[in-house]
Design a protein around this motif. Sequence first.
Motif, PDB file in Angstrom:
ATOM      1  N   PRO A   1       1.164   0.050 -12.264  1.00  0.00           N
ATOM      2  CA  PRO A   1      -0.822   0.038 -11.681  1.00  0.00           C
ATOM      3  C   PRO A   1      -1.752  -1.386 -11.672  1.00  0.00           C
ATOM      4  N   GLU A   2      -0.935  -2.549 -11.330  1.00  0.00           N
ATOM      5  CA  GLU A   2      -1.669  -2.957 -10.581  1.00  0.00           C
ATOM      6  C   GLU A   2      -1.309  -3.239  -9.182  1.00  0.00           C
ATOM      7  N   GLU A   3      -1.022  -3.210  -8.537  1.00  0.00           N
ATOM      8  CA  GLU A   3      -0.580  -3.857  -7.379  1.00  0.00           C
ATOM      9  C   GLU A   3       0.334  -1.775  -6.411  1.00  0.00           C
ATOM     10  N   GLY A   4       0.217  -1.362  -6.844  1.00  0.00           N
ATOM     11  CA  GLY A   4       0.211  -0.210  -6.145  1.00  0.00           C
ATOM     12  C   GLY A   4       1.784   0.329  -5.098  1.00  0.00           C
ATOM     13  N   ILE A   5       1.848   1.285  -5.016  1.00  0.00           N
ATOM     14  CA  ILE A   5       2.758   1.747  -3.844  1.00  0.00           C
ATOM     15  C   ILE A   5       2.528   1.589  -2.572  1.00  0.00           C
ATOM     16  N   SER A   6       3.701   1.224  -2.036  1.00  0.00           N
ATOM     17  CA  SER A   6       3.221   1.743   0.018  1.00  0.00           C
ATOM     18  C   SER A   6       4.629   1.905   0.074  1.00  0.00           C
ATOM     19  N   LEU A   7       4.168   3.082   1.015  1.00  0.00           N
ATOM     20  CA  LEU A   7       4.899   4.179   2.547  1.00  0.00           C
ATOM     21  C   LEU A   7       5.085   3.502   3.430  1.00  0.00           C
ATOM     22  N   TYR A   8       6.036   4.048   3.588  1.00  0.00           N
ATOM     23  CA  TYR A   8       7.227   4.040   4.573  1.00  0.00           C
ATOM     24  C   TYR A   8       7.886   5.105   5.333  1.00  0.00           C
ATOM     25  N   ILE A   9       7.020   6.198   6.079  1.00  0.00           N
ATOM     26  CA  ILE A   9       7.116   7.536   6.240  1.00  0.00           C
ATOM     27  C   ILE A   9       7.601   7.042   7.731  1.00  0.00           C
TER      28      ILE A   9
ATOM     29  N   LEU B   1       8.185   2.177  -1.337  1.00  0.00           N
ATOM     30  CA  LEU B   1       8.625   3.636  -0.887  1.00  0.00           C
ATOM     31  C   LEU B   1       8.787   4.464   0.307  1.00  0.00           C
ATOM     32  N   GLY B   2       9.831   4.361   0.976  1.00  0.00           N
ATOM     33  CA  GLY B   2      10.323   5.185   1.785  1.00  0.00           C
ATOM     34  C   GLY B   2      10.578   7.089   2.123  1.00  0.00           C
ATOM     35  N   LEU B   3      10.491   7.305   2.940  1.00  0.00           N
ATOM     36  CA  LEU B   3       9.669   8.818   3.190  1.00  0.00           C
ATOM     37  C   LEU B   3      10.973   9.659   4.314  1.00  0.00           C
ATOM     38  N   GLY B   4      11.438  10.230   3.881  1.00  0.00           N
ATOM     39  CA  GLY B   4      12.153  10.582   5.235  1.00  0.00           C
ATOM     40  C   GLY B   4      13.709  10.012   6.016  1.00  0.00           C
ATOM     41  N   CYS B   5      14.567  11.152   6.723  1.00  0.00           N
ATOM     42  CA  CYS B   5      15.726  10.213   7.109  1.00  0.00           C
ATOM     43  C   CYS B   5      16.401   8.848   7.503  1.00  0.00           C
ATOM     44  N   SER B   6      16.804   8.397   7.077  1.00  0.00           N
ATOM     45  CA  SER B   6      17.391   7.124   6.851  1.00  0.00           C
ATOM     46  C   SER B   6      16.103   6.480   6.455  1.00  0.00           C
ATOM     47  N   ALA B   7      14.749   6.459   5.948  1.00  0.00           N
ATOM     48  CA  ALA B   7      13.838   5.432   5.391  1.00  0.00           C
ATOM     49  C   ALA B   7      15.383   4.622   3.791  1.00  0.00           C
ATOM     50  N   ILE B   8      14.779   3.486   4.002  1.00  0.00           N
ATOM     51  CA  ILE B   8      15.018   2.617   2.771  1.00  0.00           C
ATOM     52  C   ILE B   8      13.412   1.992   1.903  1.00  0.00           C
ATOM     53  N   SER B   9      14.201   2.046   0.726  1.00  0.00           N
ATOM     54  CA  SER B   9      13.092   2.474  -0.520  1.00  0.00           C
ATOM     55  C   SER B   9      13.824   0.442  -0.990  1.00  0.00           C
TER      56      SER B   9
ATOM     57  N   ALA C   1      12.090  -0.860  -4.691  1.00  0.00           N
ATOM     58  CA  ALA C   1      11.844  -0.523  -6.383  1.00  0.00           C
ATOM     59  C   ALA C   1      12.206  -2.643  -6.948  1.00  0.00           C
ATOM     60  N   TYR C   2      12.063  -2.923  -6.252  1.00  0.00           N
ATOM     61  CA  TYR C   2      11.968  -4.141  -6.735  1.00  0.00           C
ATOM     62  C   TYR C   2      13.485  -4.438  -7.591  1.00  0.00           C
ATOM     63  N   TYR C   3      14.039  -3.452  -8.916  1.00  0.00           N
ATOM     64  CA  TYR C   3      15.299  -3.472  -9.617  1.00  0.00           C
ATOM     65  C   TYR C   3      16.224  -2.535  -9.042  1.00  0.00           C
ATOM     66  N   ALA C   4      15.908  -2.455  -7.725  1.00  0.00           N
ATOM     67  CA  ALA C   4      17.208  -1.348  -6.878  1.00  0.00           C
ATOM     68  C   ALA C   4      16.772  -1.137  -5.410  1.00  0.00           C
ATOM     69  N   TYR C   5      17.576  -1.134  -4.212  1.00  0.00           N
ATOM     70  CA  TYR C   5      17.424  -0.254  -3.492  1.00  0.00           C
ATOM     71  C   TYR C   5      18.018   0.964  -3.039  1.00  0.00           C
ATOM     72  N   SER C   6      16.978   1.341  -2.428  1.00  0.00           N
ATOM     73  CA  SER C   6      17.799   3.135  -1.627  1.00  0.00           C
ATOM     74  C   SER C   6      17.597   3.142  -0.702  1.00  0.00           C
ATOM     75  N   GLN C   7      18.175   3.985  -0.270  1.00  0.00           N
ATOM     76  CA  GLN C   7      19.160   4.184   1.610  1.00  0.00           C
ATOM     77  C   GLN C   7      18.775   6.167   1.344  1.00  0.00           C
ATOM     78  N   ASN C   8      17.960   6.551   2.470  1.00  0.00           N
ATOM     79  CA  ASN C   8      18.004   8.276   2.561  1.00  0.00           C
ATOM     80  C   ASN C   8      18.876   8.845   3.631  1.00  0.00           C
ATOM     81  N   GLU C   9      19.505   9.839   3.534  1.00  0.00           N
ATOM     82  CA  GLU C   9      19.974  10.290   4.618  1.00  0.00           C
ATOM     83  C   GLU C   9      19.731   9.866   6.168  1.00  0.00           C
ATOM     84  N   LYS C  10      21.083   9.620   6.748  1.00  0.00           N
ATOM     85  CA  LYS C  10      20.082   8.880   8.128  1.00  0.00           C
ATOM     86  C   LYS C  10      20.260  11.097   8.934  1.00  0.00           C
ATOM     87  N   ASN C  11      21.363  11.328   9.102  1.00  0.00           N
ATOM     88  CA  ASN C  11      21.521  12.535   9.208  1.00  0.00           C
ATOM     89  C   ASN C  11      20.223  13.145   9.048  1.00  0.00           C
ATOM     90  N   ILE C  12      19.154  13.305  10.150  1.00  0.00           N
ATOM     91  CA  ILE C  12      18.134  14.409   9.802  1.00  0.00           C
ATOM     92  C   ILE C  12      18.599  15.952   8.880  1.00  0.00           C
TER      93      ILE C  12
END
Length: 445
Positions: free
Chosen positions: A48-56, A321-329, A331-342
């Motif tokens: 609510p105060e800082e918002g989300i930054s998106l990497y696509i 927040l990372g959207l798309g293949c291989s994108a990394i997110s 969320a402060y409390y945790a990291y995640s990475q998406n599937e690398k294969n399209i």
Amino acid sequence: MIQPSLIQKYNVPAPRYTSYPTVPHWNNIVNPTNWAKSFTSAYQNFGPEEGISLYIHLPYCESLCTYCGCNKRITKNHKVELPYISALMKEWDMYTRLLGEKPKLAGIHLGGGTPTFFSPSALYTLINHITQASTKMDDFEFSFEGHPNNTTIEHLRTLAGFGFDRVSYGIQDFDSKVQLAIHRIQPFDRVKYVTDESRKAGYSSINFDLIYGLPHQTLETLKNTFKKTSELLPDRIAFYSYAHLPSVFPSQKSFEKHLPNESEKRMLYEQGKIWLKEMGYEEIGMDHFALAGDPLLNAKSNSTLHRNFMGYTTSPSKILLGLGCSAISDAYYAYSQNEKNISAYLEKIENGEFPIIKGHVQSETDLTTKAFIMNLICNHKAPWQACDKIPDSLMEFLIEGLISFEEGEINITEAGKPFVRNICMAFDPNVQNSEKSSAVFSKAI
């Protein structure tokens, strides 16, 4: 000038610390359920105060640049555009449903691959969908990476219509022999044209990516690259070290006999910094330079500079927040990475699943260490209690004049700035005595 003995000593594989822990040292206990919980908690606490930054991540390229270490797929088939754009929109919808409200949006960055592989109409469809389902913050920052050869006036105008006003062009080098070796041929006239058109379209910040350590580079060829760059005078310059990892990126083997040696490579950087200063650029941090008045320079002066998977940023948002293949997110409390294969990414999205393949849940110790390392790599200083014992791992840096301790802080000295990655490693228990480092990290110098 840096002592050659220090270059030889510290030119070892080292993380770039766009996260902590770094990706190879994640605990990989993240699954869609606890990732969703971490993301939701982070948004409730900071969104609510800082918002989300998106990497696509837009992974397609029409041709292979042989130096490149990005996740990409080479194709001239533009029929891939709409299925991929559709998947990105569905992934975004999964997150908005999770939150149950229109999230606040602090920024968007389109990276690749080649974002301008996609047509202006495809990008319009994507960005319109995202912005319709969110609320832009007052100080939002939208940016994209453009290829000089295929970024059109229509691309620039379409994205500017949504508020994009920063663009980064991958120049790398203007020398024709270097361009031929790395398979990225882009004439100066074309770069000048797209730079001029960007300014006409209202882009307030233009960045050039330049790389040192490429095949056939010499001080003379680099001098010519900087001369041509000075004619266009971009607002920012990222002057990156070429990362040679042929075991991971086989295309790099095609030119490795023509690479400068370590001392020659460092000379390119040292002389490059001199030329940048003469052109009016000030150093921000590792590899980054900007003209006076740039927001990144102001953030450095105010000690409010941040670092995430996109590099240095002025955004205070704790959620990337990372959207798309291989994108990394993050969320402060945790990291995640998406599937690398399209194909695997598209399949999971079609099935309504978060396309996560690995991640990390942050411990309290992780968060404390992350804050300390980010202070060092962004501000070249961090809080230090006078009563704390100086560990053995720092003594050599102290003796060599690369760090100092004063007034409740550890400071990286001017002489120590080129070795900031090495100094951060001293506080990173994951990389110490880790066999993974040599295989996945580029060299520090």
